[in-house]
Design an enzyme around this catalytic site. Sequence first.
Site, PDB file in Angstrom:
ATOM      1  CB  SER A 151      31.208  -5.467  39.386  1.00 13.57           C
ATOM      2  OG  SER A 151      30.522  -5.759  38.036  1.00 13.57           O
ATOM      3  CE1 TYR A 163      35.789  -4.734  37.737  1.00 15.59           C
ATOM      4  CE2 TYR A 163      33.866  -6.045  36.831  1.00 15.59           C
ATOM      5  CZ  TYR A 163      34.544  -4.867  37.433  1.00 15.59           C
ATOM      6  OH  TYR A 163      33.744  -3.753  37.750  1.00 15.59           O
TER       7      TYR A 163
END
Length: 267
Positions: A151, A163
């Site tokens: 990401s 994340y």
Amino acid sequence: MAFVRLAGEVAVIAGAGQAPGETIGNGRAMAVLFAREGADLVLIDVDEASVAETARLVEAEGGKARVVLGDVTTEEVCAEAVRVADEEAGGLDVLVCNVGTNRGDGGVTSVDLAVWERIMALNTRSMLLMCRAALPVMRRRGGGAIVTISSAATRVSLNQIAYKMSKAAVEQATTAVADANARHGIRANTILPGLIETPMGVDQQAPEVGMSRADWAALRDAKVPLGRRMGTAWDVAHAALYLGSDESRFVTGVTLPVDGGQSLRVG
Ligand SMILES: NC(=O)c1ccc[n+]([C@@H]2O[C@H](COP(=O)([O-])OP(=O)(O)OC[C@H]3O[C@@H](n4cnc5c(N)ncnc54)[C@H](O)[C@@H]3O)[C@@H](O)[C@H]2O)c1
């Protein structure tokens, strides 16, 4: 005749269903695009109804889809998907590790530890186990292409520690796979999607941040340098198609941002 990029190839996509929402998700768009380009698909997901819908869309494109239902953080499910590809579909040319989440994440001091552990496990363990299961078959067959999904979150300001940590690990693990397996003809590359208008990014996150879908989507659009508009799952799927096909036969170990220039903005 048009050039068909994955003719006769078998592609495994982990996380081929999608969260409910108004738009198509990354994993589903990849499955549909790969089918259009001639691939047979092995689709893995925990969500039976959602992966069945992806299989239906693949077959509507004239492709063949085999579904493996289960959790890719378990070795059994990864092994079964590889077996189905190798023994039933006749090979394993492309593996896409698409499963990932940021649900419930927070900052270093605010994140719930159980949530941190869940996100780390889902995002990193799924990728590790899928690669562990697929690599012996790809080596035996003399090659293959692995595409992992990180990401742009690893490059931009974002208060999501699990994340960021987990996707940074995915990027490093992908380069390690690329390095160790180049001599077997196996390539491994990572895509860094930015702000993409998927159910995961918009429909699922809007309630988490306490905003309407429209307001959350507008806020995400405004952050994108290229055209002030989020990307779509098709943008991510086209990058996966490039990295999964022979068009990228001399490309391995790269991280490819698909983010409308968002990760270029510093300061
Ligand atoms: N949408 C964005 O803006 C954005 C941005 C950057 C990165 N990403 C990355 O894109 C990927 C997902 O995109 P998507 O649109 O396909 O998401 P999605 O959440 O809609 O779909 C992922 C699928 O994975 C399945 N899944 C979840 N856990 C699983 C497990 N343990 N085993 C098997 N299947 C499981 C879900 O059921 C779902 O169908 C993630 O890796 C995410 O981090 C998305």
